[in-house]
Design an enzyme around this catalytic site. Structure first.
Site, PDB file in Angstrom:
ATOM      1  N   LYS A   1      24.099  28.319  47.222  1.00 27.93           N
ATOM      2  CA  LYS A   1      23.305  29.213  48.079  1.00 27.93           C
ATOM      3  C   LYS A   1      23.680  30.673  47.851  1.00 27.93           C
ATOM      4  O   LYS A   1      22.876  31.571  48.104  1.00 27.93           O
ATOM      5  CB  LYS A   1      23.454  28.817  49.556  1.00 27.93           C
ATOM      6  CG  LYS A   1      24.887  28.765  50.081  1.00 27.93           C
ATOM      7  CD  LYS A   1      25.416  30.085  50.578  1.00 27.93           C
ATOM      8  CE  LYS A   1      26.876  29.968  50.958  1.00 27.93           C
ATOM      9  NZ  LYS A   1      27.465  31.255  51.375  1.00 27.93           N
TER      10      LYS A   1
ATOM     11  N   ALA B   1      44.110  35.385  53.444  1.00 20.94           N
ATOM     12  CA  ALA B   1      43.910  36.175  54.661  1.00 20.94           C
ATOM     13  C   ALA B   1      42.759  37.154  54.523  1.00 20.94           C
ATOM     14  O   ALA B   1      42.804  38.272  55.031  1.00 20.94           O
ATOM     15  CB  ALA B   1      45.199  36.913  55.027  1.00 20.94           C
TER      16      ALA B   1
ATOM     17  N   GLU C   1      31.351  35.675  45.387  1.00 20.05           N
ATOM     18  CA  GLU C   1      31.403  34.388  44.683  1.00 20.05           C
ATOM     19  C   GLU C   1      30.107  34.076  43.936  1.00 20.05           C
ATOM     20  O   GLU C   1      30.118  33.367  42.937  1.00 20.05           O
ATOM     21  CB  GLU C   1      31.705  33.258  45.668  1.00 20.05           C
ATOM     22  CG  GLU C   1      33.149  33.209  46.156  1.00 20.05           C
ATOM     23  CD  GLU C   1      34.121  32.607  45.138  1.00 20.05           C
ATOM     24  OE1 GLU C   1      33.717  32.364  43.985  1.00 20.05           O
ATOM     25  OE2 GLU C   1      35.291  32.406  45.507  1.00 20.05           O
TER      26      GLU C   1
ATOM     27  N   VAL D   1      35.623  39.648  47.002  1.00 17.15           N
ATOM     28  CA  VAL D   1      35.055  38.749  45.999  1.00 17.15           C
ATOM     29  C   VAL D   1      33.608  38.410  46.354  1.00 17.15           C
ATOM     30  O   VAL D   1      33.297  38.066  47.500  1.00 17.15           O
ATOM     31  CB  VAL D   1      35.885  37.455  45.898  1.00 17.15           C
ATOM     32  CG1 VAL D   1      35.208  36.449  44.960  1.00 17.15           C
ATOM     33  CG2 VAL D   1      37.290  37.783  45.401  1.00 17.15           C
TER      34      VAL D   1
ATOM     35  N   ASN E   1      27.128  38.484  49.492  1.00 15.37           N
ATOM     36  CA  ASN E   1      26.245  38.201  48.359  1.00 15.37           C
ATOM     37  C   ASN E   1      24.902  38.892  48.542  1.00 15.37           C
ATOM     38  O   ASN E   1      24.360  39.453  47.589  1.00 15.37           O
ATOM     39  CB  ASN E   1      26.069  36.686  48.199  1.00 15.37           C
ATOM     40  CG  ASN E   1      27.328  36.019  47.684  1.00 15.37           C
ATOM     41  OD1 ASN E   1      27.624  36.047  46.500  1.00 15.37           O
ATOM     42  ND2 ASN E   1      28.096  35.421  48.593  1.00 15.37           N
TER      43      ASN E   1
ATOM     44  N   TYR F   1      39.572  43.271  56.554  1.00 13.84           N
ATOM     45  CA  TYR F   1      38.656  42.159  56.338  1.00 13.84           C
ATOM     46  C   TYR F   1      37.909  41.681  57.583  1.00 13.84           C
ATOM     47  O   TYR F   1      36.819  41.109  57.470  1.00 13.84           O
ATOM     48  CB  TYR F   1      39.421  40.970  55.729  1.00 13.84           C
ATOM     49  CG  TYR F   1      39.946  41.248  54.352  1.00 13.84           C
ATOM     50  CD1 TYR F   1      39.095  41.273  53.255  1.00 13.84           C
ATOM     51  CD2 TYR F   1      41.296  41.489  54.134  1.00 13.84           C
ATOM     52  CE1 TYR F   1      39.571  41.528  51.974  1.00 13.84           C
ATOM     53  CE2 TYR F   1      41.789  41.751  52.854  1.00 13.84           C
ATOM     54  CZ  TYR F   1      40.918  41.768  51.785  1.00 13.84           C
ATOM     55  OH  TYR F   1      41.392  42.026  50.529  1.00 13.84           O
TER      56      TYR F   1
ATOM     57  N   ASP G   1      22.891  27.045  55.497  1.00 12.17           N
ATOM     58  CA  ASP G   1      23.655  28.077  54.811  1.00 12.17           C
ATOM     59  C   ASP G   1      22.742  29.065  54.090  1.00 12.17           C
ATOM     60  O   ASP G   1      23.048  30.266  53.995  1.00 12.17           O
ATOM     61  CB  ASP G   1      24.626  27.430  53.819  1.00 12.17           C
ATOM     62  CG  ASP G   1      25.987  28.116  53.810  1.00 12.17           C
ATOM     63  OD1 ASP G   1      26.105  29.212  54.379  1.00 12.17           O
ATOM     64  OD2 ASP G   1      26.931  27.556  53.239  1.00 12.17           O
TER      65      ASP G   1
ATOM     66  N   SER H   1      26.360  39.049  54.984  1.00 15.71           N
ATOM     67  CA  SER H   1      26.558  38.321  53.725  1.00 15.71           C
ATOM     68  C   SER H   1      26.901  39.286  52.596  1.00 15.71           C
ATOM     69  O   SER H   1      26.087  40.142  52.226  1.00 15.71           O
ATOM     70  CB  SER H   1      25.288  37.540  53.375  1.00 15.71           C
ATOM     71  OG  SER H   1      25.310  37.124  52.026  1.00 15.71           O
TER      72      SER H   1
END
Length: 346
Positions: free
Chosen positions: A192, A9, A282, A280, A257, A49, A245, A255
């Site tokens: 990516k 979630a 990634e 997180v 990242n 979130y 992406d 984003s």
């Protein structure tokens, strides 16, 4: 109407749950946090979130996995890469019949160097599913949650399973294509994130559009080199899970990242960045995995190697950029020849 459990979630899991609920499916959104499940059921919001989105009242959140999985026909895994195996082990204990398994997690395990679909296949007994479907593409959760136009790809070695996923998700706001290249779709979506870290670092250093454009373009070449060495179709990287992406993840403050890379470029330590993000990132774990894969596959990935030095070996962001800019001379078309050579020699 299908009964679908979405496991995870966070922002992306919540956004995909909204798409499924808009399509009138019976959607169960699972979180391991009881307080979060109660908040979603009571307020129809996920403030931490995806605070801008309103969650349909028909969607129900669960903190007990067994209840969420009861009588479902499909499971959508949207948990971090590091949690995939643990969640799959819990899922297989609760299942009593064959279902469709879809995952929307973009990462590679740095320990086993497995893609997410490979980890799922290792943990889930074959009698519980036909095949694993990958859902990937340029898709910020914040925009999907607001029903803004978005296009993604689903991929499976079994076209029937890919079409099941396509039918579950497709609507007037969320267009879904199919693609048989599971390796390419999965690697494009995972790798990516490394380049998005680099784009954020570039912006954090104060460099302009020229630098970021070069980074994205050369990053795509790295992704395609590694991908084709592992059996992907090079054309996949010209599509939604490659170029598409990369654009969305490297150029938007949505984003995480890019945001993490931006902080790194401004001089923040990695641990401080991850603490600040609260979600997180990634790309960090994937950088570690991709660097190891590049050595295993004997594929040159200078951007990935530079970011790996920055993340895990204490390199300074500007030194990494200088190192990339002073590499030996090379013909641009050599990359295309290498990529196509990998494809046609296999």
């Amino acid at each position: 109407m299908a009964k679908v459990a979405v496991l995870g979630a966070g922002s992306w899991g919540t956004a995909l749950s909204i798409v499924l609920a808009d399509n009138n499916h019976d959607v169960r959104l699972w979180t391991h946090r009881e307080d979060q499940a109660n908040e979603i059921n009571r307020t129809h919001k996920n403030e931490r979130y995806l605070k801008e989105a309103t969650i349909p009242t028909t969607l129900k959140a669960y903190s007990e996995l067994e209840s969420a999985l009861e009588d479902v026909t499909a499971v959508v895994l949207v948990v971090p890469t590091k949690a995939i195996r643990e969640v799959c082990q819990k899922v297989k204990k609760a299942l009593t019949r064959k279902i469709t398994i879809i995952h929307a997690t973009k990462g590679i395990d740095p320990d086993s160097l497995k893609r997410v679909s490979e980890m799922i296949q290792e943990e889930m007994p074959p009698e519980h599913y036909e095949d694993v479907v990958v859902l990937s593409g340029p898709s910020h959760a914040e925009e999907v949650g607001l029903r803004q136009p978005t296009t993604v790809t689903v991929s499976s070695q079994t076209i029937k399973e890919a079409e099941v996923a396509q039918d579950l998700f497709i609507n007037e706001n969320f267009r879904v294509y199919t693609n048989p290249d599971v390796v390419g779709v999965e690697l494009g979506g995972a790798l990516k994130n490394i380049i998005a870290l680099g784009a954020g670092i570039s912006d954090g250093l104060g460099y302009g559009d020229n630098a970021k454009s070069a980074l994205i373009t050369r990053g795509l070449a790295e992704i395609a080199r590694l991908g084709t060495s592992m059996g992907a179709n090079p054309l996949t990287f010209a599509g939604l899970t490659g170029v598409g992406d990369l654009i969305v993840t490297c150029t938007s403050q949505h984003s995480r990242n890019w945001r993490a890379g931006n902080m790194l470029g401004k001089g923040y330590a990695l641990d401080d960045v991850l603490d600040h993000m609260g979600m997180v990132v990634e790309g960090v774990r994937t950088t570690n995995a991709a660097y190891k894969l590049s050595k295993q596959q004997q594929v040159e990935m200078p951007i990935t190697a530079g970011i790996e030095q920055l993340l895990f070996r204490g390199a300074h962001p500007k030194d990494v950029v200088d190192q990339l800019m002073t590499r030996g001379r090379r013909h641009e078309m050599e990359d295309l020849a290498d990529i196509l050579g990998n494809q046609f020699s296999s």
